[in-house]
Design an enzyme around this catalytic site. Structure first.
Site, PDB file in Angstrom:
ATOM      1  N   ARG A  35      52.863  55.868  23.425  1.00 45.82           N
ATOM      2  CA  ARG A  35      52.538  56.909  23.231  1.00 45.82           C
ATOM      3  C   ARG A  35      53.610  57.676  22.624  1.00 45.82           C
ATOM      4  NH1 ARG A  35      51.276  57.487  29.555  1.00 45.82           N
ATOM      5  NH2 ARG A  35      48.920  57.599  29.788  1.00 45.82           N
ATOM      6  N   LYS A 202      41.375  50.464  41.207  1.00 44.48           N
ATOM      7  CA  LYS A 202      40.504  51.631  41.760  1.00 44.48           C
ATOM      8  C   LYS A 202      39.237  51.476  41.225  1.00 44.48           C
ATOM      9  CE  LYS A 202      43.866  53.499  45.077  1.00 44.48           C
ATOM     10  NZ  LYS A 202      44.913  54.618  45.038  1.00 44.48           N
ATOM     11  N   GLY A 345      47.008  52.488  30.641  1.00 48.85           N
ATOM     12  CA  GLY A 345      48.518  52.429  30.669  1.00 48.85           C
ATOM     13  C   GLY A 345      49.125  50.879  30.936  1.00 48.85           C
ATOM     14  N   GLY A 371      43.935  58.101  32.616  1.00 48.82           N
ATOM     15  CA  GLY A 371      42.871  59.094  33.355  1.00 48.82           C
ATOM     16  C   GLY A 371      42.302  60.001  32.247  1.00 48.82           C
TER      17      GLY A 371
HETATM   18  P1  ADP Z   1      45.233  50.717  33.505  1.00 46.28           P
HETATM   19  O1  ADP Z   1      46.929  51.482  34.626  1.00 46.28           O
HETATM   20  O2  ADP Z   1      45.382  49.885  32.566  1.00 46.28           O
HETATM   21  O3  ADP Z   1      44.225  51.615  34.153  1.00 46.28           O
HETATM   22  P2  ADP Z   1      44.903  50.873  36.726  1.00 46.28           P
HETATM   23  O4  ADP Z   1      46.099  51.180  36.619  1.00 46.28           O
HETATM   24  O5  ADP Z   1      43.558  50.806  37.227  1.00 46.28           O
HETATM   25  O6  ADP Z   1      44.934  49.758  35.053  1.00 46.28           O
HETATM   26  O7  ADP Z   1      45.305  49.085  37.511  1.00 46.28           O
HETATM   27  C1  ADP Z   1      46.638  47.926  37.174  1.00 46.28           C
HETATM   28  C2  ADP Z   1      46.289  47.373  38.145  1.00 46.28           C
HETATM   29  O8  ADP Z   1      45.951  46.805  39.073  1.00 46.28           O
HETATM   30  C3  ADP Z   1      48.040  46.155  37.934  1.00 46.28           C
HETATM   31  O9  ADP Z   1      49.193  47.060  38.281  1.00 46.28           O
HETATM   32  C4  ADP Z   1      47.201  45.120  38.062  1.00 46.28           C
HETATM   33  O10 ADP Z   1      48.295  44.516  39.001  1.00 46.28           O
HETATM   34  C5  ADP Z   1      46.215  45.197  40.024  1.00 46.28           C
HETATM   35  N1  ADP Z   1      45.443  44.433  40.133  1.00 46.28           N
HETATM   36  C6  ADP Z   1      44.487  43.585  38.819  1.00 46.28           C
HETATM   37  N2  ADP Z   1      43.667  43.481  39.874  1.00 46.28           N
HETATM   38  C7  ADP Z   1      44.203  42.991  40.704  1.00 46.28           C
HETATM   39  C8  ADP Z   1      44.475  42.199  41.825  1.00 46.28           C
HETATM   40  N3  ADP Z   1      42.915  41.142  41.833  1.00 46.28           N
HETATM   41  N4  ADP Z   1      45.068  42.136  43.114  1.00 46.28           N
HETATM   42  C9  ADP Z   1      45.524  42.772  43.008  1.00 46.28           C
HETATM   43  N5  ADP Z   1      46.266  43.711  42.108  1.00 46.28           N
HETATM   44  C10 ADP Z   1      45.639  43.427  41.428  1.00 46.28           C
HETATM   45 MG    MG Z   2      47.883  52.402  35.973  1.00 48.37          MG
END
Ligand code: ADP
Ligand code: MG
Length: 389
Positions: A35, A202, A345, A371
């Site tokens: 960024r 999520k 991120g 997002g």
């Molecule tokens: P991004 O920022 O890339 O969009 P998210 O914010 O959706 O990704 O999710 C990232 C988080 O999800 C990370 O901190 C990761 O540790 C967590 N995560 C992914 N899979 C698991 C899991 N099986 N158990 C616990 N945490 C998880």
């Molecule tokens: Mg995230």
């Protein structure tokens, strides 16, 4: 869309540009953050062409003025990267500039040329989140034109991405332009097979994208917490794993609607184009990563894909023991010649750490949007982008 690239030089020289950037980043990651690195070309271009630049940004969700969420630390970070002095502008709740001995900052903004200023966190002002017109007008009075280079903040209708454009000629900066050009390839006519890899915490934040691509994607490769929700929806045990309970019904429906006729439930971990992990790594009653067989399966699918979207890590990658799945996916994408968009991120930084030579790869685009990218790919209109059209 109006692009800064097409703005005649004489409309830049001697003018003041209000440049919206995304500085909502942890300080320690800032100097390597896509960024931050992504906005440097826009700033340099403006300066080179004789504009003054006032950087606009936000940080966190402060409730009024909160020193802890100040943008001040970014003065040093940015001036190191640009090798140029940056003046910080503090303000009070009425947007009067208040920097102690620099009280004349307002005058400075008017006189200094090719200088860079950074305005304090705009979310200190109540009107910012409300897209308040009065604040927008006041803010706009500091500049002659406006550039948005904060794609990752453009899914929110705030003053500094939306209302301000009512009062100034407004353009998309270079980073914004790059984001839109790359993401629209995916939206318009992605080469097939199209594979969408989804993980992270999520499913709710990714549902729009899933729905929008349900009939277009050849494969959804699911991992991370999202997979747990799909498992739970089918009454498979997930122990104490992270899971979005309120989304189980929705996930169940998605999965069921996709099952080939006559198939009752989970079979080889897939329903139509939705593919779930076939093995997982478990520790202390928690599913924390996808297993080796899943990595192999997903890698094979990635290999034959022509377009790839990846958002969300495959596991709890912050702990090295559970980073193998995400690493495996990153490696498979790097090996492929497909056009790949990697965003989110966590996902983007993880991808970069894994793969030092990503920069050499013109077929891989790392989006700065989390997002915002998800909403764009869900087919939603982003308030900060619509106003530049
Ligand atoms: P991004 O920022 O890339 O969009 P998210 O914010 O959706 O990704 O999710 C990232 C988080 O999800 C990370 O901190 C990761 O540790 C967590 N995560 C992914 N899979 C698991 C899991 N099986 N158990 C616990 N945490 C998880
Ligand atoms: Mg995230």
């Amino acid at each position: 869309m109006k692009f800064l690239r097409n703005l005649p030089k004489e409309k830049i020289f001697g003018k003041t540009c209000l440049l919206r950037v995304d500085l909502n980043i942890a300080e320690k990651e800032a100097k390597n953050s896509p960024r931050i690195l992504g906005i440097l070309p826009t700033i340099k271009f403006l300066i080179k062409n004789g504009a003054k630049v006032i950087l606009l940004g936000h940080r966190g969700r402060p409730n009024g003025f909160d020193k802890k969420q100040s943008l001040k630390p970014f003065v040093k970070i940015l001036s190191n990267l640009l090798n140029k002095k940056i003046y910080f502008i503090d303000f009070d709740k009425n947007l009067n500039f208040t920097n102690g001995k620099d009280k004349d900052r307002k005058k400075n903004v008017a006189t200094a040329s090719s200088s860079i200023f950074l305005l304090e966190n705009l979310r200190f002002l109540r009107g910012e989140l409300k897209n308040d017109l009065k604040l927008a007008k006041q803010l706009s009075s500091f500049g002659d034109f406006y550039v948005n280079d904060a794609f990752s903040g453009s899914h929110r209708a705030n003053v500094s991405v939306s209302a301000i454009t009512k009062f100034l000629p407004s353009y998309a900066g270079f980073l914004m332009e790059k984001e839109i050009k790359n993401l629209s390839i995916i939206m318009k006519n992605p080469k097939k097979p199209l594979t969408i890899i989804l993980g992270g915490a999520k499913i709710s934040s990714k549902l729009g994208l899933i729905n929008n691509f349900m009939s277009k994607a050849d494969y959804f490769l699911i991992g991370g917490g999202i997979a747990n929700t799909f498992f739970a929806a089918q009454n498979l045990p997930i122990g104490d794993s992270i899971n979005e309970k309120s989304m189980e019904k929705e996930a169940g429906k998605l999965f069921k609607n996709n099952l080939p006729i006559g198939q009752a439930g989970l079979s080889a971990g897939r329903a139509g184009n939705i593919i779930l992990p076939i093995d997982v790594v478990i520790s202390k009653r928690k599913i924390l990563d996808i297993g080796q067989n899943t990595i192999n399966l997903y890698s094979q699918i990635i290999k034959k894909s022509k377009t790839i979207i990846w958002n969300g890590p495959m596991g709890y990658f912050e702990d090295k023991k559970f980073a193998k799945g995400s690493q495996g996916i990153a490696r498979a994408i790097l090996k492929s010649r497909a056009f790949a968009v990697v965003g989110g991120g966590e996902t983007a930084s993880l991808f970069k750490l894994q793969t030092a030579d990503y920069k050499l790869r013109t077929n891989i685009f790392i989006s700065t949007g989390g997002g915002a990218m998800l909403e764009y790919l869900a087919g939603k209109k982003l308030p900060g982008i619509e106003v530049l059209k």
